[in-house]
Design a protein around this motif. Structure first.
Motif, PDB file in Angstrom:
ATOM      1  N   ILE A   4       0.854  -1.185   0.000  1.00  0.00           N
ATOM      2  CA  ILE A   4       0.000   0.000   0.000  1.00  0.00           C
ATOM      3  C   ILE A   4       0.885   1.227   0.000  1.00  0.00           C
ATOM      4  CG2 ILE A   4      -1.678   1.349   1.315  1.00  0.00           C
ATOM      5  CD1 ILE A   4      -2.951  -1.225   2.230  1.00  0.00           C
ATOM      6  N   PHE A  13       2.587  -5.728   2.841  1.00  0.00           N
ATOM      7  CA  PHE A  13       1.542  -6.356   3.638  1.00  0.00           C
ATOM      8  C   PHE A  13       2.104  -7.023   4.891  1.00  0.00           C
ATOM      9  CE2 PHE A  13      -1.271  -6.840  -0.376  1.00  0.00           C
ATOM     10  CZ  PHE A  13      -1.708  -5.530  -0.221  1.00  0.00           C
ATOM     11  N   LYS A  17       0.798  -6.180   8.658  1.00  0.00           N
ATOM     12  CA  LYS A  17       0.352  -7.253   9.553  1.00  0.00           C
ATOM     13  C   LYS A  17       1.024  -7.145  10.913  1.00  0.00           C
ATOM     14  CE  LYS A  17       0.011 -12.306   9.897  1.00  0.00           C
ATOM     15  NZ  LYS A  17       0.287 -13.593   9.215  1.00  0.00           N
ATOM     16  N   LEU A  32      -5.283   1.200   7.513  1.00  0.00           N
ATOM     17  CA  LEU A  32      -4.224   0.238   7.830  1.00  0.00           C
ATOM     18  C   LEU A  32      -4.619  -0.672   8.990  1.00  0.00           C
ATOM     19  CD1 LEU A  32      -1.063   2.503   7.389  1.00  0.00           C
ATOM     20  CD2 LEU A  32      -1.900   0.728   5.846  1.00  0.00           C
ATOM     21  N   CYS A  35      -6.721  -3.319   7.458  1.00  0.00           N
ATOM     22  CA  CYS A  35      -5.854  -4.251   6.729  1.00  0.00           C
ATOM     23  C   CYS A  35      -5.107  -5.182   7.689  1.00  0.00           C
ATOM     24  CB  CYS A  35      -4.850  -3.484   5.873  1.00  0.00           C
ATOM     25  SG  CYS A  35      -5.594  -2.635   4.458  1.00  0.00           S
ATOM     26  N   GLN A  36      -4.658  -4.635   8.810  1.00  0.00           N
ATOM     27  CA  GLN A  36      -3.956  -5.461   9.788  1.00  0.00           C
ATOM     28  C   GLN A  36      -4.870  -6.559  10.331  1.00  0.00           C
ATOM     29  OE1 GLN A  36      -2.925  -3.630  13.566  1.00  0.00           O
ATOM     30  NE2 GLN A  36      -0.970  -4.739  13.640  1.00  0.00           N
ATOM     31  N   TRP A  38      -7.425  -7.844   8.845  1.00  0.00           N
ATOM     32  CA  TRP A  38      -7.657  -8.803   7.756  1.00  0.00           C
ATOM     33  C   TRP A  38      -6.465  -9.750   7.608  1.00  0.00           C
ATOM     34  CZ3 TRP A  38     -11.816  -9.881   4.649  1.00  0.00           C
ATOM     35  CH2 TRP A  38     -11.564 -10.717   3.553  1.00  0.00           C
ATOM     36  N   LEU A  39      -5.285  -9.178   7.594  1.00  0.00           N
ATOM     37  CA  LEU A  39      -4.068  -9.981   7.388  1.00  0.00           C
ATOM     38  C   LEU A  39      -3.801 -10.928   8.556  1.00  0.00           C
ATOM     39  CD1 LEU A  39      -1.887  -7.129   5.872  1.00  0.00           C
ATOM     40  CD2 LEU A  39      -2.677  -9.165   4.658  1.00  0.00           C
ATOM     41  N   LYS A  97     -13.817  -0.341   2.006  1.00  0.00           N
ATOM     42  CA  LYS A  97     -13.210  -1.524   2.626  1.00  0.00           C
ATOM     43  C   LYS A  97     -12.964  -2.627   1.599  1.00  0.00           C
ATOM     44  CE  LYS A  97     -14.448  -1.268   7.538  1.00  0.00           C
ATOM     45  NZ  LYS A  97     -14.856   0.129   7.647  1.00  0.00           N
ATOM     46  N   LEU A 100      -9.764  -2.239  -0.208  1.00  0.00           N
ATOM     47  CA  LEU A 100      -8.632  -2.724   0.592  1.00  0.00           C
ATOM     48  C   LEU A 100      -8.544  -4.249   0.523  1.00  0.00           C
ATOM     49  CD1 LEU A 100      -9.095  -0.450   3.752  1.00  0.00           C
ATOM     50  CD2 LEU A 100      -7.564  -0.058   1.812  1.00  0.00           C
ATOM     51  N   VAL A 101      -9.705  -4.896   0.636  1.00  0.00           N
ATOM     52  CA  VAL A 101      -9.740  -6.368   0.576  1.00  0.00           C
ATOM     53  C   VAL A 101      -9.262  -6.862  -0.786  1.00  0.00           C
ATOM     54  CG1 VAL A 101     -11.264  -8.391   0.572  1.00  0.00           C
ATOM     55  CG2 VAL A 101     -11.537  -6.618   2.315  1.00  0.00           C
ATOM     56  N   MET A 104      -5.519  -6.766  -1.048  1.00  0.00           N
ATOM     57  CA  MET A 104      -4.837  -7.832  -0.303  1.00  0.00           C
ATOM     58  C   MET A 104      -5.057  -9.193  -0.948  1.00  0.00           C
ATOM     59  SD  MET A 104      -5.351  -6.543   3.670  1.00  0.00           S
ATOM     60  CE  MET A 104      -7.089  -6.131   3.529  1.00  0.00           C
TER      61      MET A 104
END
Length: 356
Positions: A4, A13, A17, A32, A35-36, A38-39, A97, A100-101, A104
């Motif tokens: 990103i 990524f 994370k 972020l 994203c964190q 999600w990861l 969102k 962002l998904v 990733m």
């Protein structure tokens, strides 16, 4: 692995994370943080609905729904790994969102910028995939510096609200590659896309999505990314075949005036050319106002500072050539500012309440 890019800072990524980033701005920090989560494998996420037809509410969306949605969009457009993407949407809403998904899930290179009227002003890159709301696309087309950048986007999806007839015509004239989306929070972003290559849009459902209509021609959806096995909508559609349809408008915007049913979203595109010739690029919509004799009467709400009797009469005369007397607005109201939902749609009831 993808990354990103925020202004001049790049985060892989793996870094995200582990939390190896420092962004004080609430927009970037929230993006972020999501994203964190999600990861790290979070399975449930809370998202607000847009509130375009009622009170906004929070619903829970599971990870599998979002994964399926991202995969369906990837398959529809044949997006390769490492694609260059632009996110310039509100990341508190499902559309942002999901950008962002997708980044990733697709292991993409995502450029994240704050939402603004024209998000391309400081960008001179060639993007493989981007998503915007109609207001942003209009602003980009009106600026000679950003038109070339817009044209270089390989796959542009437009959502959050329907594109106006004027915007559709401008897109056709400009030659940009764009798709109008159809979807909602409950379906985790779009379940159908309409390529903007004609004035009347025809939607094609994503892979794995089934559709049909009830007795009132309202669309129902059976989709692996939806929260319910069969999701009944309030959208009136014309079915073309089992995977294509035309959107006609919202059933709950239908106005019953003395027993005659009027559908504002079918009438508004017909009004638009005459309206813009007289009032210019002002916003307007049709609405049903309570009336003792008719039950509801059709009113036209215009985004304009003050009442303009001369223009109003010109418009009334023009509309007489378009509609019979039962379909003519019984009253014209003015409002200084249109109320918008968080996703950028016009909140018709709230705007009507502010009109005079």
């Amino acid at each position: 692995m993808g990354k990103i890019i925020i202004e001049n800072r790049t985060y892989g990524f793996d870094e995200i994370k582990e939390g190896n980033w420092l962004e004080n701005d609430p927009y970037f920090h929230q993006a972020l943080t999501f994203c964190q989560l999600w990861l790290k494998g979070a399975t449930v996420f809370e998202m607000p609905t847009s509130g375009s037809t009622g009170e906004p509410k929070d619903i829970q969306v599971n990870r599998k729904q979002m994964e399926i949605s991202a995969a369906a969009t990837r398959d529809f457009f044949q997006i390769p790994k490492g694609a260059k993407m632009l996110c310039c949407l509100n990341i508190w809403m499902v559309a942002g969102k999901m950008m962002l998904v997708r980044a990733m899930e697709w292991e993409a290179e995502l450029y994240l910028v704050k939402p603004s009227d024209n998000p391309l002003l400081e960008l001179y890159l060639e993007f493989d995939f981007a998503a915007m709301v109609p207001l942003q696309v209009s602003a980009c087309l009106e600026n000679e510096k950003t038109v070339p950048v817009l044209k270089k986007i390989k796959h542009l999806i437009i959502g959050g609200a329907p594109s106006s007839p004027t915007l559709i015509q401008n897109i056709l004239n400009s030659g940009i590659r764009a798709y109008q989306t159809y979807g909602m929070t409950e379906t985790v972003s779009h379940i159908a896309l309409a390529k903007i290559n004609r004035e009347e849009l025809v939607y094609e459902v994503l892979p794995g999505v089934e559709i049909g209509t009830d007795q009132e021609q309202r669309l129902w959806i059976k989709a692996p990314m939806a929260s319910h096995q069969i999701l009944q909508t309030n959208d009136l559609v014309k079915m073309i075949d089992k995977s294509h349809f035309q959107w006609l408008g919202r059933a709950d915007f239908t106005i019953n005036s003395g027993g005659i049913k009027l559908q504002p979203e079918l009438m508004e595109p017909k009004i638009a050319p005459a309206f813009e010739a007289i009032f210019g690029h002002q916003h307007f919509f049709l609405f049903g106002k309570e009336d003792e004799r008719l039950g509801q009467k059709l009113v036209l709400v215009i985004g304009h500072e003050d009442k303009d009797v001369t223009k109003e009469q010109l418009l009334r005369n023009a509309l007489k050539n378009l509609f019979n007397r039962y379909h003519l607005p019984k009253e014209i109201l003015y409002v200084k500012e249109f109320v918008k939902t968080a996703s950028g749609k016009i909140n018709r009831p709230a705007t009507f309440q502010n009109s005079q």
